[in-house]
Motif scaffolding. Sequence first.
Motif, PDB file in Angstrom:
ATOM      1  N   TRP A 105       0.820  -1.198   0.000  1.00  0.00           N
ATOM      2  CA  TRP A 105       0.000   0.000   0.000  1.00  0.00           C
ATOM      3  C   TRP A 105       0.862   1.259   0.000  1.00  0.00           C
ATOM      4  O   TRP A 105       0.534   2.253  -0.649  1.00  0.00           O
ATOM      5  CB  TRP A 105      -0.927  -0.008   1.223  1.00  0.00           C
ATOM      6  N   ALA A 106       1.970   1.208   0.712  1.00  0.00           N
ATOM      7  CA  ALA A 106       2.857   2.374   0.792  1.00  0.00           C
ATOM      8  C   ALA A 106       3.609   2.597  -0.514  1.00  0.00           C
ATOM      9  O   ALA A 106       4.080   3.695  -0.784  1.00  0.00           O
ATOM     10  CB  ALA A 106       3.846   2.200   1.932  1.00  0.00           C
ATOM     11  N   GLY A 107       3.750   1.571  -1.330  1.00  0.00           N
ATOM     12  CA  GLY A 107       4.444   1.721  -2.606  1.00  0.00           C
ATOM     13  C   GLY A 107       5.927   1.449  -2.518  1.00  0.00           C
ATOM     14  O   GLY A 107       6.687   1.842  -3.401  1.00  0.00           O
ATOM     15  N   VAL A 108       6.372   0.763  -1.482  1.00  0.00           N
ATOM     16  CA  VAL A 108       7.793   0.438  -1.373  1.00  0.00           C
ATOM     17  C   VAL A 108       8.030  -1.058  -1.526  1.00  0.00           C
ATOM     18  O   VAL A 108       9.118  -1.555  -1.268  1.00  0.00           O
ATOM     19  CB  VAL A 108       8.405   0.942  -0.045  1.00  0.00           C
ATOM     20  N   SER A 109       7.010  -1.772  -1.968  1.00  0.00           N
ATOM     21  CA  SER A 109       7.165  -3.189  -2.246  1.00  0.00           C
ATOM     22  C   SER A 109       7.696  -3.333  -3.674  1.00  0.00           C
ATOM     23  O   SER A 109       7.209  -2.665  -4.587  1.00  0.00           O
ATOM     24  CB  SER A 109       5.812  -3.890  -2.120  1.00  0.00           C
ATOM     25  N   PRO A 110       8.687  -4.187  -3.888  1.00  0.00           N
ATOM     26  CA  PRO A 110       9.248  -4.286  -5.234  1.00  0.00           C
ATOM     27  C   PRO A 110       8.253  -4.905  -6.201  1.00  0.00           C
ATOM     28  O   PRO A 110       7.572  -5.879  -5.886  1.00  0.00           O
ATOM     29  CB  PRO A 110      10.469  -5.180  -5.051  1.00  0.00           C
ATOM     30  N   GLY A 111       8.153  -4.309  -7.360  1.00  0.00           N
ATOM     31  CA  GLY A 111       7.338  -4.903  -8.416  1.00  0.00           C
ATOM     32  C   GLY A 111       8.148  -5.977  -9.109  1.00  0.00           C
ATOM     33  O   GLY A 111       9.369  -6.055  -8.986  1.00  0.00           O
ATOM     34  N   ASN A 112       7.481  -6.835  -9.837  1.00  0.00           N
ATOM     35  CA  ASN A 112       8.176  -7.910 -10.529  1.00  0.00           C
ATOM     36  C   ASN A 112       7.521  -8.094 -11.882  1.00  0.00           C
ATOM     37  O   ASN A 112       6.370  -8.512 -11.974  1.00  0.00           O
ATOM     38  CB  ASN A 112       8.096  -9.199  -9.704  1.00  0.00           C
ATOM     39  N   HIS A 113       8.221  -7.766 -12.937  1.00  0.00           N
ATOM     40  CA  HIS A 113       7.711  -7.924 -14.287  1.00  0.00           C
ATOM     41  C   HIS A 113       8.798  -8.580 -15.123  1.00  0.00           C
ATOM     42  O   HIS A 113       9.914  -8.079 -15.197  1.00  0.00           O
ATOM     43  CB  HIS A 113       7.336  -6.568 -14.882  1.00  0.00           C
ATOM     44  N   GLN A 114       8.467  -9.691 -15.729  1.00  0.00           N
ATOM     45  CA  GLN A 114       9.432 -10.396 -16.559  1.00  0.00           C
ATOM     46  C   GLN A 114       8.759 -10.730 -17.871  1.00  0.00           C
ATOM     47  O   GLN A 114       7.663 -11.290 -17.910  1.00  0.00           O
ATOM     48  CB  GLN A 114       9.894 -11.672 -15.867  1.00  0.00           C
ATOM     49  N   SER A 115       9.402 -10.388 -18.959  1.00  0.00           N
ATOM     50  CA  SER A 115       8.871 -10.682 -20.273  1.00  0.00           C
ATOM     51  C   SER A 115      10.031 -10.965 -21.207  1.00  0.00           C
ATOM     52  O   SER A 115      11.008 -10.212 -21.242  1.00  0.00           O
ATOM     53  CB  SER A 115       8.044  -9.498 -20.778  1.00  0.00           C
ATOM     54  N   ALA A 116       9.942 -12.042 -21.945  1.00  0.00           N
ATOM     55  CA  ALA A 116      10.963 -12.435 -22.912  1.00  0.00           C
ATOM     56  C   ALA A 116      12.327 -12.576 -22.253  1.00  0.00           C
ATOM     57  O   ALA A 116      13.352 -12.248 -22.850  1.00  0.00           O
ATOM     58  CB  ALA A 116      11.020 -11.441 -24.072  1.00  0.00           C
TER      59      ALA A 116
END
Length: 138
Positions: free
Chosen positions: A18-29
């Motif tokens: 909620w605070a926005g300090v959690s790492p996002g994870n996006h993997q493509s190709a």
Amino acid sequence: MRLPSSSSNKDDHHLVAWAGVSPGNHQSAGKKRTRARSGNNHLKAVLCECAWAASMTRNTRLSARYWNWVKRLGKKKALVALGHTLLRIVYHMLATKTPYKELGADYLEHFRQEREKRREAEVIRQLEAKGFTVSRPA
């Protein structure tokens, strides 16, 4: 957000997301793109300021973590990661009503050495269970 009497990992993970300090994870190709999530900009700014102040302290666990992350991530991503750690620490302090206990800069290294010793003992035990004789070098 209501703080439960017994803290669980799910609750603090929701808070940092909620605070926005959690790492996002996006993997493509096969390419990994990580970016902090969008969240509460005001809280994120305060956390990054606190992380910057904590990173400049000497002989603390938080400072040691920051400089370890800087080697791999760079300064800005390391600040967000440290802000994530700070928010989780504050959450657990409020949830359990306990004061912060500084573990020291060498805590991480001591923890890694203890984990390595436990792993080595486990592997030796498994080998001996299979009938192998294991001798340690002097």
